[in-house]
Design an enzyme around this catalytic site. Structure first.
Site, PDB file in Angstrom:
ATOM      1  N   LYS A  53       0.845  -1.200   0.000  1.00 59.38           N
ATOM      2  CA  LYS A  53       0.000   0.000   0.000  1.00 59.38           C
ATOM      3  C   LYS A  53       0.882   1.252   0.000  1.00 59.38           C
ATOM      4  O   LYS A  53       0.617   2.222  -0.708  1.00 59.38           O
ATOM      5  CB  LYS A  53      -0.954  -0.012   1.205  1.00 59.38           C
ATOM      6  CG  LYS A  53      -2.065  -1.051   1.030  1.00 59.38           C
ATOM      7  CD  LYS A  53      -2.873  -1.306   2.280  1.00 59.38           C
ATOM      8  CE  LYS A  53      -3.842  -2.474   2.021  1.00 59.38           C
ATOM      9  NZ  LYS A  53      -4.631  -2.859   3.200  1.00 59.38           N
ATOM     10  N   GLN A  97      -4.707  -1.466   9.304  1.00 61.74           N
ATOM     11  CA  GLN A  97      -4.631  -2.805   8.718  1.00 61.74           C
ATOM     12  C   GLN A  97      -5.275  -3.834   9.649  1.00 61.74           C
ATOM     13  O   GLN A  97      -4.939  -3.905  10.824  1.00 61.74           O
ATOM     14  CB  GLN A  97      -3.154  -3.157   8.440  1.00 61.74           C
ATOM     15  CG  GLN A  97      -2.956  -4.487   7.739  1.00 61.74           C
ATOM     16  CD  GLN A  97      -3.546  -4.539   6.334  1.00 61.74           C
ATOM     17  OE1 GLN A  97      -3.386  -3.605   5.546  1.00 61.74           O
ATOM     18  NE2 GLN A  97      -4.243  -5.602   6.015  1.00 61.74           N
ATOM     19  N   ASP A 120     -11.015   2.766   3.540  1.00 64.23           N
ATOM     20  CA  ASP A 120     -11.345   1.346   3.367  1.00 64.23           C
ATOM     21  C   ASP A 120     -12.844   1.151   3.131  1.00 64.23           C
ATOM     22  O   ASP A 120     -13.265   0.084   2.690  1.00 64.23           O
ATOM     23  CB  ASP A 120     -10.944   0.550   4.628  1.00 64.23           C
ATOM     24  CG  ASP A 120      -9.613  -0.172   4.454  1.00 64.23           C
ATOM     25  OD1 ASP A 120      -9.279  -0.508   3.294  1.00 64.23           O
ATOM     26  OD2 ASP A 120      -8.926  -0.409   5.461  1.00 64.23           O
TER      27      ASP A 120
END
Ligand code: NAD
Length: 279
Positions: A53, A97, A120
């Site tokens: 990422k 995460q 997200d």
């Protein structure tokens, strides 16, 4: 039937190049994007995802801030960090995460991220916005599947779409997105009866079931488009999906390979959400 592979590597590279150009334009207007990436603990798979990422951010020209916290981090400490990042105007997006260590409640963390920084797309406000067709961040993997279909010339409107799996991050938003594109959608899951018959109706079949090679030709309508979201590492070290590629390949018109299908799209769509935050 001529089999066409849906090339997620190529399509994700196209999207990242488009975003890179857009980021340059935004910079000329004085708008800079910045993503804060939070990793708690030392799960090796999570570390790889986070690294990828950050690499993608660098490629498209987005600043990334990295917070690597020990596995012993308390829920309060993590929530305090999120609160600071929520209040920091120079941060456009926050990514924590998952999975988190067991002492931290993931749902609390997801709800703590300001919805306008939730790149997200996991916050209930963004999930709700998706459901009623309002603007908001969309979960990256299902958004990536829609791009794969569109950019490989698959029309969704009026098609029988079957999604196998009803998780909050893949199956459910996938069903809603296909519905938004005017597909006729069935979401199948672990309690579904006659799964094979239902899947055999599908013009577009999306497998997000988490079971290696479960989907064989017995689930496939001749000429269907098959999207394989699953990722599993086999004993021989190679990756495979939820679909048994070799058994279905002679029955489908288009299919995503694993690796190189849905996987690379997730990060491309995350980058899209980060850019969306400053658009
Ligand atoms: P999950 O375990 O949360 O959900 C699996 C779903 O499949 C559940 O809703 C369950 O009802 C259903 N299911 C399980 N067994 C079934 C059966 N026998 N018949 C019918 N339905 C059944 O998984 P998830 O997080 O949605 O992920 C699904 C897969 O996608 C996993 O392999 C995961 O690794 C992969 N994944 C890939 C990406 C990517 O970027 N490519 C991102 C997220 C998840």
């Amino acid at each position: 039937m001529i089999l066409e592979l849906i090339d997620g590597k190529k399509i994700s590279a196209e999207i990242k190049d488009e975003l890179k150009a857009e980021v340059e334009e935004l910079k000329k207007q004085g708008k800079e994007a910045c993503l804060a990436v939070v990793l708690v603990g030392d799960d090796p798979a999570s570390a790889v995802y986070v690294k990828n990422k950050k690499k993608a951010c660098e490629y498209i020209g987005v600043k990334s801030l990295s917070y690597e916290l020990p596995a012993s981090t308390s829920e309060t400490e993590l929530l305090e960090l999120i609160d600071r990042l929520n209040k920091d105007d120079s941060v456009n997006g926050i990514l924590v995460q998952l999975p988190l260590p067991s002492q931290i409640d993931e749902n609390k963390v997801i709800r703590a991220i300001a919805p306008e920084k939730d790149v997200d797309g996991f916050h209930p406000q963004n999930v709700g916005a998706l459901l009623i067709g309002e603007k908001g961040y969309v979960s990256c993997t299902p958004a990536g599947v829609i791009q794969l279909l569109k950019r490989s010339g698959v029309s969704i409107e009026g098609k029988e779409c079957v999604v196998i799996g009803r998780s909050n991050i893949v199956g459910k938003p996938m069903g809603v997105l296909l519905l938004r594109e005017n597909g006729t959608v069935t979401i199948a899951h672990s309690r579904t009866k006659d799964l094979k018959d239902i899947c055999k109706r599908a013009d577009i079949l999306v497998a997000a079931v988490g079971k290696p090679k479960m989907i064989t030709e017995e689930y496939i309508k001749e000429g269907a488009v098959v999207i394989d979201v699953g990722i599993h590492r086999m004993d021989n070290g190679k990756l495979c999906g939820d679909v048994d590629f070799d058994r279905v390949k002679d029955h489908v018109s288009k299919i995503t390979p694993v690796p190189g299908g849905v996987g690379p799209m997730t990060i491309a769509m995350l980058m899209n959400n980060v850019v969306e935050a400053v658009r």
